[in-house]
Motif scaffolding. Structure first.
Motif, short mmCIF file in Angstrom:
data_model
loop_
_atom_site.label_atom_id
_atom_site.label_comp_id
_atom_site.label_asym_id
_atom_site.label_seq_id
_atom_site.Cartn_x
_atom_site.Cartn_y
_atom_site.Cartn_z
N LYS A 125 0.77 -1.58 0.08
CA LYS A 125 0.09 0.13 0.45
C LYS A 125 0.75 0.93 0.35
N ARG A 126 1.80 1.38 1.11
CA ARG A 126 2.70 2.19 0.64
C ARG A 126 3.59 2.45 -0.06
N LYS A 127 4.08 1.85 -0.64
CA LYS A 127 4.70 2.00 -2.52
C LYS A 127 3.82 2.55 -3.71
N SER A 137 17.76 10.07 2.75
CA SER A 137 16.59 10.86 3.41
C SER A 137 15.59 9.60 3.33
N HIS A 138 14.71 10.12 4.27
CA HIS A 138 13.48 9.18 4.32
C HIS A 138 12.41 10.54 4.10
N HIS A 139 11.68 10.12 2.68
CA HIS A 139 11.23 11.16 1.70
C HIS A 139 9.60 10.90 2.68
N ASN A 140 9.02 11.85 2.43
CA ASN A 140 7.75 11.56 2.80
C ASN A 140 6.41 11.26 1.74
N VAL A 141 6.58 11.50 0.60
CA VAL A 141 6.40 11.10 -0.81
C VAL A 141 6.79 9.43 -1.09
N GLY A 164 2.26 11.15 5.14
CA GLY A 164 1.56 11.52 3.85
C GLY A 164 0.81 10.03 3.69
N PRO A 165 1.01 9.27 3.78
CA PRO A 165 -0.19 8.04 2.97
C PRO A 165 -1.31 8.33 3.27
N GLY A 166 -1.77 9.11 4.59
CA GLY A 166 -2.89 9.40 5.14
C GLY A 166 -3.42 8.17 5.51
N ILE A 214 -1.71 16.59 23.30
CA ILE A 214 -1.46 15.70 22.79
C ILE A 214 -0.53 15.78 21.65
N TRP A 215 0.46 14.70 21.16
CA TRP A 215 1.73 14.83 20.09
C TRP A 215 0.35 14.71 19.05
N GLN A 216 -0.35 13.17 19.17
CA GLN A 216 -1.28 12.92 18.14
C GLN A 216 -2.12 12.10 18.38
N ALA A 217 -3.41 12.12 17.78
CA ALA A 217 -4.24 11.85 18.10
C ALA A 217 -4.93 11.01 17.06
N SER A 252 2.82 1.26 23.81
CA SER A 252 4.09 2.80 23.51
C SER A 252 5.01 2.47 22.19
N LYS A 253 5.36 3.43 22.02
CA LYS A 253 6.49 3.24 21.05
C LYS A 253 7.80 3.27 21.29
N PRO A 254 9.15 2.73 21.27
CA PRO A 254 8.43 0.98 21.18
C PRO A 254 7.76 0.31 21.85
N GLY A 304 5.27 -0.25 19.50
CA GLY A 304 4.75 -0.29 19.37
C GLY A 304 5.36 0.87 17.52
N THR A 305 4.01 1.36 16.81
CA THR A 305 4.83 2.56 15.95
C THR A 305 3.49 3.18 16.62
N ILE A 306 3.50 4.64 16.40
CA ILE A 306 1.93 5.47 16.22
C ILE A 306 0.87 4.79 15.51
N GLU A 307 1.72 4.84 14.05
CA GLU A 307 0.57 4.48 12.99
C GLU A 307 0.42 2.84 13.41
N TRP A 308 -0.38 2.45 12.68
CA TRP A 308 -0.88 0.92 12.93
C TRP A 308 -0.28 0.64 11.73
P1 XMP Z 1 4.92 6.14 13.35
O1 XMP Z 1 4.03 4.84 12.64
O2 XMP Z 1 6.48 5.31 12.26
O3 XMP Z 1 5.43 7.01 13.11
O4 XMP Z 1 5.87 5.69 14.94
C1 XMP Z 1 5.62 8.42 13.66
C2 XMP Z 1 5.44 9.59 13.10
O5 XMP Z 1 5.26 10.02 11.57
C3 XMP Z 1 4.44 9.81 10.66
N1 XMP Z 1 3.99 9.41 10.32
C4 XMP Z 1 4.33 8.87 8.62
N2 XMP Z 1 4.42 11.25 8.02
N3 XMP Z 1 5.12 9.78 5.93
C5 XMP Z 1 4.42 10.82 6.52
O6 XMP Z 1 5.05 11.89 6.44
C6 XMP Z 1 4.59 8.63 6.20
O7 XMP Z 1 5.00 7.54 5.36
C7 XMP Z 1 5.17 8.60 7.18
N4 XMP Z 1 4.91 6.87 8.43
C8 XMP Z 1 4.33 7.24 10.30
C9 XMP Z 1 3.21 8.82 11.94
O8 XMP Z 1 2.16 9.87 11.46
C10 XMP Z 1 4.01 10.12 13.35
O9 XMP Z 1 3.26 11.15 13.62
#
Ligand code: XMP
Length: 524
Positions: free
Chosen positions: A306-308, A356-360, A404-406, A443-446, A515-517, A519-523
């Motif tokens: 999906k990400r790719k 670099s990790h690219h947002n896209v 980015g992947p919303g 909250i950082w992110q919800a 928590s992370k680790p 987990g990660t923040i996103e699913w």
């Molecule tokens: P994770 O899920 O890796 O997320 O713990 C850490 C932070 O990064 C955001 N995130 C992304 N932001 N492109 C982005 O621009 C991505 O592919 C991406 N994946 C995760 C996530 O929302 C959290 O803030």
């Protein structure tokens, strides 16, 4: 080498995981610093850079290895204060005539130390001002090898149970070295220690976010020249700050592209486009590409696939926009420091490889665009400070990050339009609840995620068989580590009731307390 007009501190990087935290602590002290991999720090470089002080970072190597990274011996002759941290201490001792012994990791008999330790004083020292008021100080250690004999001129000023030379100094030459890491939060007085060090070195604190802004503007102009830049705008704080900064630098040479991939939250597209059109006179392309993305994602359930797909389509859309803009040579991104993985090659050539990790999701070379990444030295809260400096509206600066992947990564398993609709509504109720309770800024992110699970419920007198959704809220400093937010049971109960009552298609709500680790923040 362009040289900053500020008083400069040089951080020599030996590859520690936390080197960038040294830079962050120094910026908090209004000190201008640059991190350079040890290979690049030659005699000529040092003469050009003319640092007022030097810090050696930690690193994974062992000085007992003949191939171990070392700075040029000349660095000890330039007459400025030097602070060695962990490996930096060991390399300093090794080069100046002391002895380092192996710990368990490098096969020696000594004791390694990882995690919290306590240091006790063995004398007074100006860099230790404010330390040891309550006796001992907590520090964070992470070392296998340790110094067993000091180099001539050095004395010990602090010891821990496993490091007799936890704090050492040659006060004649202003050389200081510590076995622990003052740059991490787990060394509570670490920032004070660094503050003492930079004051001793004569830094006046002449670096501010306003200077960062002005210098970044000059750098962008220099990099871009007359060319045109396109900037992917997501509505998140990073890309918004990058866009406004670049616009200040090059005006109409910038075109922003807001890609609606059909994976946005409720009203997001309208809010972002309106805010940019109302507040800024930046050319903005609103690319409505929901069909393109959603049809490509049909039937896909593997997270990486999906990400790719999403990353690839983003590039196609940017490419299409770039083709329409005459002279577009650059793509701007809001890449931050934590996204930048700097890997220093100890055995390879003289330059550091920076990935670099690219947002896209990755930029293929054939796209033919060069990158402009004006935020790549900053952490999220520093980006917010820069946003304030640039006068961005408050509601934009305080927005939670949005990936980015919303919603694609908040919809584990197969994505369907129905599920996205349900998710949007559940998320909107959840965020509304958070705002009503005055918790948004704590909250950082919800967000809500819709799980690929349906369960049986009962509503009224009828049976339901609907989706389960999960709520996530985390606190974090930079997104690298995170903890779940401790909502009250009342809040959770009220929110679950509202979601089930107001959102058709959800009959079960859970709260994610990972928590992370690990987990990660996103699913996904
Ligand atoms: P994770 O899920 O890796 O997320 O713990 C850490 C932070 O990064 C955001 N995130 C992304 N932001 N492109 C982005 O621009 C991505 O592919 C991406 N994946 C995760 C996530 O929302 C959290 O803030």
């Amino acid at each position: 080498m362009p040289v900053s007009p500020h008083q400069r501190l040089l951080v020599v990087d030996f590859g520690s995981q936390v080197t960038q935290l040294i830079a962050r602590r120094l910026r908090e002290l209004n000190v201008y610093c640059e991190i350079h991999p040890f290979q690049n720090v030659t005699e000529a470089f040092l003469k050009g850079f003319a640092p007022r002080a030097v810090i050696f970072s930690g690193g994974p190597a062992s000085v007992l290895n003949s191939e171990a990274p070392r700075p040029p011996a000349f660095i000890f002759e330039i007459g400025v204060p030097i602070l060695g941290i962990c490996y930096g201490q060991q390399v300093m001792m090794d080069m100046l005539g002391g002895t380092v012994e192996g710990g368990k990791i490098s096969g020696g008999g000594g004791t390694a130390e990882f995690g919290r330790a306590f240091v006790e004083p063995r004398g007074t020292l100006s860099v230790l001002e404010g330390w040891f008021e309550g006796g001992r100080e907590q520090v964070w250690m992470s070392h296998g090898d340790h110094v067993s004999k000091l180099a001539p001129g050095f004395e010990s000023f602090g010891m821990s149970p496993n490091a007799p030379f936890a704090i050492i100094a040659d006060t004649e030459r202003d050389f200081y070295a510590v076995q622990f890491h003052p740059e991490v939060h787990h060394t509570p007085k670490g920032a004070r220690f660094l503050d003492n060090f930079v004051r001793l070195a004569g830094f006046s604190g002449d670096w501010t976010m306003a200077s960062y802004k002005n210098e970044a503007i000059l750098k962008i102009r220099e990099q871009v020249g007359e060319a045109r830049v396109i900037c992917g705008l997501s509505g998140g704080v990073d890309s918004s700050v990058a866009a406004v900064l670049i616009h200040e630098a090059i005006g109409d040479q910038l075109t922003c592209v807001f890609v609606d991939h059909g994976l946005l939250r409720e009203n997001e597209a309208t809010e972002v486009v309106t805010m940019f059109r109302d507040h800024y006179n930046i050319p903005l392309i609103h690319a409505d590409e929901a069909e393109l993305f959603l049809s490509a994602l049909e039937g896909q359930s593997d997270p990486e696939t999906k990400r790719k797909i999403i990353g690839g389509l983003f590039i196609d859309v940017f490419q299409k926009c770039a083709d329409e803009i005459d002279g577009a040579e650059f793509l701007a991104q809001g890449t931050l420091y934590p996204d930048v993985i700097e890997s220093v090659s100890f055995s390879g050539g003289p330059s550091a490889t920076i990935k670099s990790h690219h947002n896209v999701g990755g930029l293929p070379e054939e796209m033919g665009l060069k990158l402009v990444e004006p935020l790549r030295e900053l952490f999220k809260d520093e980006v917010r400070a820069l946003g304030r400096e640039l006068g961005l509206p408050k509601e934009f600066i305080g927005r939670h990050p949005f990936p980015g992947p919303g919603l694609a990564i908040r919809c584990p398993g197969e994505i369907t339009r129905d599920k996205l609709d349900i998710l949007r509504q559940a998320d909107a109720v959840y965020i509304d609840q958070i705002r009503r309770h005055g918790l948004y800024d704590k909250i950082w992110q919800a967000f809500a995620a819709i799980l690929p699970v349906r369960s049986v419920g009962v509503m009224g007198d009828g049976r339901t068989y609907d989706y389960a959704c999960t709520l996530r809220a985390v606190t974090s400093v930079d997104g690298m580590t995170a903890d779940y937010y401790p909502f009250s049971h009342e809040f959770l109960g009220e929110t679950a009731t509202r979601i089930i009552n107001e959102v058709q298609g959800v009959n079960r709500v859970t709260y994610d307390i990972t928590s992370k680790p690990p987990g990660t923040i996103e699913w996904e």
